[in-house]
Write a protein that holds these residues in place. Structure first.
Motif, mmCIF file in Angstrom:
data_model
loop_
_atom_site.group_PDB
_atom_site.id
_atom_site.type_symbol
_atom_site.label_atom_id
_atom_site.label_comp_id
_atom_site.label_asym_id
_atom_site.label_seq_id
_atom_site.Cartn_x
_atom_site.Cartn_y
_atom_site.Cartn_z
ATOM 1 N N ALA A 567 -40.687 78.355 -26.622
ATOM 2 C CA ALA A 567 -39.372 78.819 -26.176
ATOM 3 C C ALA A 567 -39.392 79.488 -24.799
ATOM 4 C CB ALA A 567 -38.764 79.753 -27.223
ATOM 5 N N PRO A 568 -40.334 80.401 -24.484
ATOM 6 C CA PRO A 568 -40.325 81.028 -23.153
ATOM 7 C C PRO A 568 -40.462 80.013 -22.017
ATOM 8 C CG PRO A 568 -41.756 82.251 -24.641
ATOM 9 C CD PRO A 568 -41.395 80.985 -25.348
ATOM 10 N N LEU A 569 -41.241 78.957 -22.228
ATOM 11 C CA LEU A 569 -41.430 77.949 -21.176
ATOM 12 C C LEU A 569 -40.201 77.052 -21.038
ATOM 13 C CD1 LEU A 569 -45.157 76.860 -21.797
ATOM 14 C CD2 LEU A 569 -44.266 78.663 -20.319
ATOM 15 N N VAL A 574 -39.939 75.662 -17.230
ATOM 16 C CA VAL A 574 -41.295 75.168 -16.986
ATOM 17 C C VAL A 574 -41.515 73.827 -17.686
ATOM 18 C CG1 VAL A 574 -43.752 75.627 -17.406
ATOM 19 C CG2 VAL A 574 -42.252 77.458 -16.597
ATOM 20 N N ILE A 575 -40.979 73.705 -18.914
ATOM 21 C CA ILE A 575 -41.036 72.441 -19.655
ATOM 22 C C ILE A 575 -39.649 72.100 -20.163
ATOM 23 C CG2 ILE A 575 -43.447 72.717 -20.361
ATOM 24 C CD1 ILE A 575 -42.465 73.671 -23.098
ATOM 25 N N THR A 576 -39.470 70.863 -20.591
ATOM 26 C CA THR A 576 -38.196 70.434 -21.166
ATOM 27 C C THR A 576 -38.309 70.388 -22.690
ATOM 28 O OG1 THR A 576 -38.757 68.087 -21.162
ATOM 29 C CG2 THR A 576 -37.824 68.991 -19.122
ATOM 30 N N VAL A 610 -43.005 67.993 -18.162
ATOM 31 C CA VAL A 610 -43.534 69.193 -17.503
ATOM 32 C C VAL A 610 -42.959 69.291 -16.094
ATOM 33 C CG1 VAL A 610 -45.601 70.336 -16.627
ATOM 34 C CG2 VAL A 610 -45.678 69.147 -18.820
ATOM 35 N N ASN A 611 -42.397 70.468 -15.780
ATOM 36 C CA ASN A 611 -41.890 70.724 -14.435
ATOM 37 C C ASN A 611 -42.878 71.521 -13.594
ATOM 38 O OD1 ASN A 611 -39.390 69.410 -14.935
ATOM 39 N ND2 ASN A 611 -38.654 71.238 -16.009
ATOM 40 N N GLN A 612 -43.619 72.413 -14.233
ATOM 41 C CA GLN A 612 -44.651 73.170 -13.527
ATOM 42 C C GLN A 612 -45.680 73.667 -14.521
ATOM 43 O OE1 GLN A 612 -41.533 76.105 -12.219
ATOM 44 N NE2 GLN A 612 -43.146 77.606 -12.648
ATOM 45 N N SER A 639 -48.715 73.716 -20.562
ATOM 46 C CA SER A 639 -48.066 72.625 -19.821
ATOM 47 C C SER A 639 -48.835 72.423 -18.525
ATOM 48 C CB SER A 639 -46.599 72.958 -19.519
ATOM 49 O OG SER A 639 -46.486 74.046 -18.631
ATOM 50 N N ALA A 640 -49.352 71.228 -18.337
ATOM 51 C CA ALA A 640 -50.164 70.921 -17.155
ATOM 52 C C ALA A 640 -49.465 69.863 -16.319
ATOM 53 C CB ALA A 640 -51.539 70.417 -17.592
ATOM 54 N N VAL A 641 -49.339 70.126 -15.020
ATOM 55 C CA VAL A 641 -48.693 69.149 -14.132
ATOM 56 C C VAL A 641 -49.689 68.095 -13.654
ATOM 57 C CG1 VAL A 641 -46.885 70.685 -13.322
ATOM 58 C CG2 VAL A 641 -49.076 70.677 -12.152
ATOM 59 N N ASP A 642 -50.983 68.422 -13.718
ATOM 60 C CA ASP A 642 -52.017 67.463 -13.334
ATOM 61 C C ASP A 642 -53.284 67.797 -14.115
ATOM 62 O OD1 ASP A 642 -53.275 69.661 -12.076
ATOM 63 O OD2 ASP A 642 -52.269 69.225 -10.182
ATOM 64 N N LYS A 643 -54.397 67.204 -13.709
ATOM 65 C CA LYS A 643 -55.638 67.399 -14.450
ATOM 66 C C LYS A 643 -56.467 68.568 -13.917
ATOM 67 C CE LYS A 643 -56.113 62.546 -15.773
ATOM 68 N NZ LYS A 643 -56.959 61.335 -15.704
ATOM 69 N N GLU A 644 -55.998 69.265 -12.874
ATOM 70 C CA GLU A 644 -56.846 70.248 -12.224
ATOM 71 C C GLU A 644 -56.298 71.677 -12.254
ATOM 72 O OE1 GLU A 644 -59.744 69.365 -11.251
ATOM 73 O OE2 GLU A 644 -59.523 67.202 -11.368
#
Length: 685
Positions: A567-569, A574-576, A610-612, A639-644
């Protein structure tokens, strides 16, 4: 790229008469030293594409040719011989396309049959093949009674096609004569543009390659012909500021100095054409000849490759210069979508396919600089350059142990496991991190598998936890080294190593070398298994803040726990909501999201919503049941936007999860502030 008639003659001469000198070759075929040098470079590129050693020249002008070249080319290679007088179907198709590109009159079926000296049915079949070829350019052949056969589509794509087909026809046997006849280009026009180009070379201190000198007049004349017929280049985002201060732009202006009717877009396109091929060499490259930050990016890319392939490239600066020579034109090709879409992978050997895979994994810095993904054809050529360099220095990844990591625990945990094992075994080539499904269909050759669970495989399998503590790392490294080599690195004797090195190399400072070897062999276990990131990383307490921590007594179901924890994200964007649904879906299929007693990290893929990058934590006083085996008190949503980006924070979280004491402190904490204090204790760089 196919060899020209001249290149084939020289290669054939070298195979039949390897003792011939450079001077004798120049005299026999009426070549300048520059022309011979250019042909030898072309031949070496072609040999590299066949995974054959390059031909080297001594200072005395003799040639050094590897025996494998004679063996492979003694029998006529289908892709190397000179073209015959009878045109193949593909060559007829090229002729038809050139007629469509260059004709000053309406074209009927008769035009094609007369020009190609074939039947109407043959031409109709060739037109079908031509259309299939043109589909890659989004172009269409149309016929109408009024205008005959026409080529329709965006002019930018037509220009790309024009340049490609001109090269292809000129590379045929007797290609120049055929091109002149097809296009009705007058010899006086060619002479006029050759004079202008020669003037540009002298005035701007440029030296065009022989290949470009042969093709440029035809391409310029055909482009001008289309401009005069009213075919304007489509407006596209060519950056004037980026191109207008280049020598290629000055060359374009000089060549068209008396042609005021050429619009700026056309001048920029022709400049781009000059920039996107290895069209010139300058004796003294100036600052404006170099794309800003390109050399540091190539250096970063090469270091990533060296790390992935576990090799050290010798004469590195020379390789950097060779890559720069190729990647400057490639930069413009990729940025303005002028790269060929056809893959060259079919010509790669098994080893080169693995190298291609490692190069592709190292290409990120270049993609970031250009702002675009790198086409596979460009990656393949870079692979050939690096692979040829490795072969020259006797380096091969075939001799190295190749490992894969199979982890069913989702993207984040899988990537973390891959990175930790890569650091733990720096002498191995780690090819990939795979899901179980990907593992079942994996095509590359490998020697060992690391996985947290048993797998059906005929290769050596080592069971490793998704998160490895210090003792786990020490134990796993000893197990693997004993299994593979029968010894541990600490058992190595420095005196014996020094003796081996003396037998094969000149040592400038034996004392310093012995000291360095002693430190390496007897290094602490920690130094061999962990390296702190060199750049500033995101810490756990940067992502998991008091605003994203929730305390709750209990929930009725696992689904409610995930929704509440996310819920906070969701509320902060940050996420949908779609990401939450994806997490629930994956958790039904994936029991491995449980990373420790009472602790789970449900997550999904970045493309699921994922947005961020972000992390949230729900702590339950009464655990929620997840499957029949687990009662979960701590639900961490990632929530990860990429692998790094999130990996450093995830490693800190895993370290916390590995501490029974602090994990229990989190579960029994009575406030958000108390939990955040514990999290901060694991968040220092």
């Amino acid at each position: 790229m196919p060899l020209s008639e001249r290149d084939n003659k020289i290669l054939d001469e070298l195979i039949r008469n390897p003792g011939i000198t450079s001077m004798a070759l120049e005299q026999k075929y009426s070549l300048t030293r520059r022309q011979l040098g250019y042909s030898i470079n072309k031949i070496n590129d072609w040999l590299m594409s066949k995974n054959l050693p390059s031909i080297e020249r001594t200072r005395q002008g003799h040639f050094v040719i590897d025996q494998s070249v004679f063996t492979k080319l003694d029998v006529k290679d289908e892709s190397a011989p000179m073209e015959t007088a009878v045109l193949t179907g593909q060559q007829r198709m090229q002729m038809i396309i050139m007629m469509l590109l260059s004709s000053k009159e309406e074209l009927s079926l008769n035009h094609f049959t007369i020009e190609l000296d074939v039947s109407k049915n043959t031409v109709l079949n060739d037109l079908k093949d031509a259309q299939t070829f043109l589909n890659d350019y989004d172009l269409t052949i149309r016929y109408s009674r009024k205008f005959g056969y026409l080529l329709e589509g965006k002019e930018f794509q037509i220009r790309k096609l024009l340049i490609k087909i001109t090269y292809q026809i000129l590379s045929l046997h007797d290609g120049e004569r055929r091109l002149k006849e097809l296009t009705r280009i007058d010899a006086r026009e060619i002479a006029e543009y050759n004079g202008r180009i020669e003037n540009v070379e002298n005035k701007l201190n440029l030296q065009f390659t022989d290949e470009k000198l042969a093709t440029m007049p035809y391409i310029l004349i055909l482009i001008l012909r289309r401009i005069k017929k009213g075919y304007a280049i489509n407006i596209f985002s060519i950056e004037y500021e980026e191109l207008s201060n280049t020598k290629e732009y000055q060359a374009t202006e000089e060549i068209f100095r008396d042609a005021e009717q050429i619009p700026m877009e056309e001048r920029l396109f022709i400049t781009l054409h000059l920039l996107t091929t290895n069209v010139y060499r300058t004796e003294f490259p100036t600052e404006e000849d170099v794309i800003p930050n390109l050399m540091p990016v190539i250096d970063d890319m090469l270091r990533l490759f060296e790390k992935s392939a576990c090799i050290y490239l010798q004469e590195r600066n020379q390789l950097l210069d060779k890559l720069l020579q190729h990647l400057k034109p490639a930069y413009y090709r990729i940025k303005y979508q002028l790269s060929e879409t056809i893959s060259l992978q079919g010509s790669l050997s098994t080893e080169f396919k693995e190298l291609h895979h490692l190069v592709k994994r190292s290409i990120g810095p270049l993609a970031d600089l250009i702002g675009s993904s790198i086409p596979d054809s460009e990656v393949t050529y870079i692979t050939m350059l690096i692979g040829g360099w490795m072969k020259r220095q006797g380096e091969s990844i075939e001799k190295k142990i190749k490992a894969i990591v199979v982890c069913p625990q989702g993207v984040s945990v899988s990537r973390l496991m891959f990175n930790e094992l890569n650091e733990l075994f720096p002498e191995f080539v780690f090819l990939d991190s795979l899901s179980v499904r990907e593992f079942l269909n994996y095509s590359f050759d490998y020697d060992i598998v690391f996985a947290p669970t048993h797998l059906e495989t005929n290769k050596k399998l080592f069971i490793a936890k998704a998160f490895l503590g210090r003792e786990d790392k020490q134990r796993l490294r000893k197990q693997v080294m004993l299994e593979l080599h029968g010894y541990l690195p600490q058992d190595l004797n420095v005196d014996e190593l020094m003796e081996i090195i003396r037998n094969h190399a000149t040592i400038n400072n034996e004392g310093a070398l012995a000291e360095d070897l002693q430190q390496y062999v007897n290094r602490d276990d920690d130094s061999s298994v962990y390296q702190r990131p060199s750049k500033k990383s995101i810490n756990l307490d940067d992502l998991l803040t008091p605003e994203t921590i929730l305390l709750k007594n209990n929930v009725v179901s696992w689904e409610e726990a995930v929704r509440m924890g996310a819920a906070p994200l969701v509320e902060s964007g940050v996420i949908t909501a779609d990401y939450v649904e994806a997490m629930l879906h994956y958790s039904e299929e994936d029991p491995y999201i449980v990373i420790g007693p009472n602790m789970a990290i449900p997550h999904a893929s970045p493309e699921d919503g994922v947005n961020q990058v972000g992390i949230s934590l729900l702590k339950l006083d009464e655990g929620v049941t997840f499957s029949s085996d687990y009662s979960i008190h701590l639900i961490i949503v990632i929530s990860a936007v990429d692998k790094e980006q999130h990996l450093h924070a995830l490693m800190q979280l895993m370290e916390l999860a590995g501490s029974e004491h602090d994990r229990n402190r989190l579960i029994s904490a009575g406030s958000v502030d108390e939990m955040y204090t514990i999290i901060q204790s694991y968040s220092s760089d």
